[in-house]
Design a protein around this motif. Structure first.
Motif, short mmCIF file in Angstrom:
data_model
loop_
_atom_site.label_atom_id
_atom_site.label_comp_id
_atom_site.label_asym_id
_atom_site.label_seq_id
_atom_site.Cartn_x
_atom_site.Cartn_y
_atom_site.Cartn_z
N PHE A 44 1.81 -5.50 20.47
CA PHE A 44 1.53 -6.70 19.69
C PHE A 44 2.82 -7.44 19.37
CE2 PHE A 44 -2.45 -4.78 17.48
CZ PHE A 44 -3.21 -5.07 18.59
N LEU A 45 2.66 -8.72 19.10
CA LEU A 45 3.75 -9.53 18.54
C LEU A 45 3.83 -9.27 17.04
CD1 LEU A 45 2.99 -12.98 20.21
CD2 LEU A 45 4.72 -11.32 20.91
N ASN A 46 5.01 -9.37 16.49
CA ASN A 46 5.23 -9.38 15.04
C ASN A 46 4.63 -8.19 14.32
OD1 ASN A 46 6.46 -11.94 15.37
ND2 ASN A 46 4.46 -12.90 15.32
N LEU A 47 4.81 -7.00 14.88
CA LEU A 47 4.28 -5.80 14.23
C LEU A 47 4.99 -5.55 12.90
CD1 LEU A 47 3.83 -3.23 17.11
CD2 LEU A 47 2.07 -4.40 15.82
N VAL A 48 4.24 -5.07 11.94
CA VAL A 48 4.80 -4.68 10.66
C VAL A 48 5.07 -3.19 10.73
CG1 VAL A 48 4.33 -4.42 8.19
CG2 VAL A 48 3.61 -6.49 9.41
N ASP A 49 6.27 -2.78 10.36
CA ASP A 49 6.63 -1.37 10.33
C ASP A 49 6.34 -0.85 8.93
OD1 ASP A 49 7.76 1.14 10.31
OD2 ASP A 49 9.71 0.49 11.04
N PRO A 50 5.23 -0.10 8.74
CA PRO A 50 4.86 0.37 7.40
C PRO A 50 5.95 1.22 6.75
CG PRO A 50 3.06 0.73 8.94
CD PRO A 50 4.25 0.31 9.74
N SER A 51 6.79 1.87 7.55
CA SER A 51 7.83 2.70 6.95
C SER A 51 8.87 1.87 6.22
CB SER A 51 8.51 3.55 8.03
OG SER A 51 9.29 2.75 8.91
N ARG A 52 8.93 0.58 6.52
CA ARG A 52 9.88 -0.30 5.85
C ARG A 52 9.32 -0.89 4.56
NH1 ARG A 52 11.96 -4.64 9.79
NH2 ARG A 52 13.24 -5.11 7.98
N GLY A 53 8.02 -0.75 4.33
CA GLY A 53 7.40 -1.33 3.14
C GLY A 53 7.26 -2.83 3.31
N TYR A 54 6.77 -3.49 2.31
CA TYR A 54 6.61 -4.94 2.35
C TYR A 54 7.87 -5.60 1.82
CZ TYR A 54 1.57 -4.75 3.19
OH TYR A 54 0.32 -4.56 3.72
N GLN A 55 8.22 -6.71 2.41
CA GLN A 55 9.33 -7.51 1.91
C GLN A 55 8.80 -8.44 0.82
OE1 GLN A 55 12.52 -7.19 3.09
NE2 GLN A 55 11.74 -5.50 4.30
N ILE A 56 9.53 -8.54 -0.25
CA ILE A 56 9.12 -9.42 -1.35
C ILE A 56 10.02 -10.64 -1.40
CG2 ILE A 56 8.85 -9.61 -3.84
CD1 ILE A 56 8.14 -6.67 -3.87
N PRO A 69 0.84 -1.21 0.00
CA PRO A 69 0.00 0.00 0.00
C PRO A 69 0.87 1.25 0.00
CG PRO A 69 0.05 -1.00 2.17
CD PRO A 69 0.76 -1.94 1.25
N SER A 70 0.34 2.31 -0.57
CA SER A 70 1.08 3.57 -0.56
C SER A 70 1.17 4.08 0.87
CB SER A 70 0.38 4.60 -1.44
OG SER A 70 -0.87 4.94 -0.88
N PRO A 71 2.16 4.90 1.18
CA PRO A 71 2.30 5.43 2.54
C PRO A 71 1.07 6.18 3.05
CG PRO A 71 4.27 5.88 1.27
CD PRO A 71 3.25 5.34 0.31
N ASN A 72 0.26 6.71 2.16
CA ASN A 72 -0.94 7.45 2.59
C ASN A 72 -2.21 6.60 2.48
OD1 ASN A 72 -1.05 7.36 -0.17
ND2 ASN A 72 -1.57 9.51 -0.44
#
Length: 98
Positions: free
Chosen positions: A86-98, A42-45
């Motif tokens: 929470f456990l296993n939080l996703v940091d949106p600033s890092r983007g998704y790992q592919i 997703p886009s940052p916004n």
């Protein structure tokens, strides 16, 4: 009886994202857990990243053993009720790992 919730782990056009956002914002749906979005990452916004009634998972539904995945979800629900991290939080600033 409380409001319904939506859990979506499947790709496809069966969830109309703008309609889901409207239903959440208008209080017709109580919350959503989404493992996939129409556009990834997703886009940052993106309104999905910071919506208070949406929990995003990092598109791993098909890669998780059911028992382990359910255990983490249950633990995070417990943590939400106790206002603990929470456990296993996703940091949106890092983007998704592919």
């Amino acid at each position: 009886m409380g409001l319904g919730r939506l859990v979506n782990v499947g790709q496809g056009a069966h969830v109309v994202e703008q309609d889901l956002l409207a239903a959440l914002n208008e209080g017709r749906v109580g919350g959503a857990v989404l493992d996939v979005l129409a556009h990834e990452p997703p886009s940052p916004n993106s309104p999905f990243l910071k919506h208070p009634r949406i929990l995003l998972t990092p598109h791993i539904a098909s890669d998780v053993q059911v028992e382990g995945g359910v255990a983490v979800i249950v633990e995070n629900l417990r943590r939400e009720r106790e206002w603990t991290p929470f456990l296993n939080l996703v940091d949106p600033s890092r983007g998704y790992q592919i």
